[in-house]
Design a protein around this motif. Structure first.
Motif, short mmCIF file in Angstrom:
data_model
loop_
_atom_site.label_atom_id
_atom_site.label_comp_id
_atom_site.label_asym_id
_atom_site.label_seq_id
_atom_site.Cartn_x
_atom_site.Cartn_y
_atom_site.Cartn_z
N CYS A 6 0.83 -1.21 0.00
CA CYS A 6 0.00 0.00 0.00
C CYS A 6 0.86 1.26 0.00
O CYS A 6 0.40 2.34 -0.39
CB CYS A 6 -0.95 0.00 1.18
SG CYS A 6 -0.14 0.23 2.79
N TRP A 30 -6.12 -8.95 2.88
CA TRP A 30 -5.10 -8.01 2.40
C TRP A 30 -4.86 -6.90 3.42
O TRP A 30 -3.73 -6.44 3.61
CB TRP A 30 -5.57 -7.39 1.08
CG TRP A 30 -4.64 -6.33 0.56
CD1 TRP A 30 -3.54 -6.52 -0.20
CD2 TRP A 30 -4.75 -4.92 0.78
NE1 TRP A 30 -2.92 -5.30 -0.47
CE2 TRP A 30 -3.65 -4.31 0.12
CE3 TRP A 30 -5.65 -4.10 1.47
CZ2 TRP A 30 -3.45 -2.93 0.13
CZ3 TRP A 30 -5.43 -2.75 1.50
CH2 TRP A 30 -4.34 -2.16 0.82
N LEU A 31 -5.91 -6.47 4.09
CA LEU A 31 -5.81 -5.37 5.04
C LEU A 31 -5.19 -5.79 6.37
O LEU A 31 -4.62 -4.95 7.08
CB LEU A 31 -7.20 -4.78 5.28
CG LEU A 31 -7.30 -3.48 6.06
CD1 LEU A 31 -6.56 -2.36 5.35
CD2 LEU A 31 -8.77 -3.10 6.27
N TYR A 73 -1.56 -4.73 7.66
CA TYR A 73 -1.35 -3.30 7.91
C TYR A 73 -1.98 -2.83 9.21
O TYR A 73 -1.76 -1.70 9.62
CB TYR A 73 -1.90 -2.48 6.75
CG TYR A 73 -1.27 -2.83 5.42
CD1 TYR A 73 0.00 -2.37 5.10
CD2 TYR A 73 -1.94 -3.63 4.50
CE1 TYR A 73 0.58 -2.70 3.89
CE2 TYR A 73 -1.36 -3.96 3.28
CZ TYR A 73 -0.10 -3.50 2.99
OH TYR A 73 0.49 -3.83 1.79
#
Length: 493
Positions: free
Chosen positions: A253, A316-317, A320
């Motif tokens: 990202c 995916w998140l 993070y």
């Protein structure tokens, strides 16, 4: 490329100048404490600033004196660029191979190495972080050909770093010219801080190669769009670029920093018709394409994993959401205080050049990305590490600071040369400058005969008529040249 100075640039300049002051004070304090003594460390905090003033003034005065006496042709500049590029890649590769052989003898594998080791009947599990997963798969492919060894992992790191150097050079070459690109290439090729990144088997070198490749593409798009050229600067090219950027953001990202360079579409100098409406349409296509590319990458990942799209997006998140647990503090500068002191001194020259320069400059596009990555010097919250990215952006600022200090004020130097030539030539008589119609009036008014410039060309000689006489006299009786020819004679005999 050249960009217009806007009101927002003044805000960025103030923040950038504050960062330069803070970083110079930090390295000055630690250099003095490390080399002199901790009891006088506060004195070292203020030491870089008089050095900066002397350095900037010395570069400016020396470069102006050289430019007055020596003119460097385009051929000389091209040869110097070729030499710098050759030296950087050849000797940079040799240094990295040497470092790789040394570190391979003292193996420190790490978790990425263990996940990539090829074992019979085993497959490496997919990682949630896209860049980490791609690096493990690439390393596994290398192991399948070269065997499970630390030297094979080092060779992959060296290859990725040399690829990153190539893309970094091309990107800066497009945006800032050959001098800045060669300076950045030399800094990265021979910087011990950058070379030692191959010793840690992690995805940072792959991240740098991918980021610099994306930066090269987006700067080529901005340059082509401002010129109105086809290919990458066209609307289909903008859509394709957006898809690539979306996939890069899926991998990491932090790649979203590349979108900041799209500001060049509106601050750069246009050399094609169509106005800003065409550029707005290109920007919209890039953003739409990036959203489509990102969502398609998430959807494909979810499809291969056999989960829903929402589950794939949450997977995916997830990496993070816990980046604060592995934060790195002061991991970029480390103990390399002299190198970063030189880097920050040259970068600080842009603070003076911003004030001295006019309404156009070549570094405004780099100010905001450089400011946003600067906190990494003190604390890095990224998954794979953004230290190399921060080092690259500050190397670009140092190269641009040196470039503007050396080559800034070329117009003023040219005017000084013209004035010196005019002063050496002396005043031109008024009668000559006034022309033939006004010279008589000037001579009558002054009462003196006008003094004309002497004609430097050779004048033609006056023609003198001459009579041609010969020493041999011919009698009148012999002055018969008419020959009678009989009719029908065809001159064959």
């Amino acid at each position: 490329m050249v960009y217009r100075k806007t009101w927002f640039d003044y805000v960025l300049w103030a923040v950038y100048a504050g960062l330069c002051v803070m970083l110079l004070a930090y390295v000055g304090n630690h250099i003095y404490a490390f080399y002199v003594g901790a009891s006088y460390a506060k004195l070292g905090t203020f030491l870089p600033f008089p050095i900066l003033l002397c350095l900037y003034s010395g570069i400016r005065l020396a470069s102006q004196a050289v430019r007055r006496k020596i003119h460097f042709s385009a051929h000389t500049a091209a040869m110097a660029e070729s030499l710098a590029v050759s030296v950087s890649f050849v000797f940079g590769l040799i240094l990295r191979l040497k470092e790789g052989f040394v570190m391979a003898s003292v193996p420190q594998p790490g978790e990425y190495y263990e996940m990539a080791v090829v074992r019979a009947g085993e497959e490496s599990p997919a990682l949630a972080h896209g860049m980490s997963d791609l690096f493990v798969r690439c390393l596994r492919v290398v192991f399948s050909f070269l065997g499970n060894s630390m030297m094979a992992a080092m060779l992959l790191q060296i290859f990725l770093q040399m690829l990153a150097l190539l893309f970094a050079y091309l990107a800066v070459r497009k945006a800032a010219g050959r001098f800045a690109s060669c300076t950045v290439l030399l800094l990265l090729a021979f910087s011990d801080v950058f070379i030692r990144k191959i010793c840690v088997i992690d995805p940072e070198c792959l991240l740098l190669a991918a980021l610099f490749a994306g930066l090269c593409l987006i700067l080529a798009f901005v340059k082509a769009a401002l010129k109105g050229a086809g290919g990458l600067g066209s609307l289909p090219g903008a859509l394709l670029l957006g898809i690539v950027l979306g996939f890069l953001c899926y991998l990491e990202c932090g790649m979203a920093i590349l979108f900041l360079f799209l500001a060049g579409l509106f601050t750069g100098k246009m050399s094609a018709e169509g106005g800003r409406k065409r550029l707005v349409g290109s920007l919209f296509l890039v953003l739409a394409g990036s959203a489509a590319g990102f969502l398609c990458a998430i959807g494909m990942d979810a499809s291969f994993s056999g989960v829903s799209f929402y589950r794939g997006l949450m997977s995916w998140l997830a990496p993070y959401l816990h980046v604060g647990m592995g934060a790195r503090t002061f991991s970029v500068i480390g103990m390399a205080y002299p190198f970063f002191a030189v880097l920050f001194l040259f970068s600080s020259c842009l603070g003076f050049e911003f004030i001295r320069g006019g309404r156009e400059q070549d570094f405004s596009l780099w100010l905001l990305p450089c400011i946003l990555v600067s906190p990494v010097f003190f604390m890095d919250f990224s998954i794979v590490g953004f230290g190399g990215v921060t080092l690259f952006f500050w190397s670009v600022m140092a190269a641009l600071g040196l470039k503007n200090a050396v080559f800034g004020g070329q117009a003023e130097t040219l005017l000084e040369k013209i004035e010196e030539i005019n002063a050496a030539a002396g005043p031109i008589p008024a009668a000559v400058t006034a022309g033939p119609m006004v010279s008589g009036a000037v001579a009558t008014a002054s009462g003196k005969k006008p003094r004309f410039l002497e004609n430097p060309l050779p004048l033609p000689k006056k023609h003198v008529k001459r009579e041609m006489n010969y020493d041999y006299e011919v009698a009148e009786a012999d002055m018969h040249y008419q020959v009678d020819v009989a009719e029908g004679d065809d001159f064959d005999l």
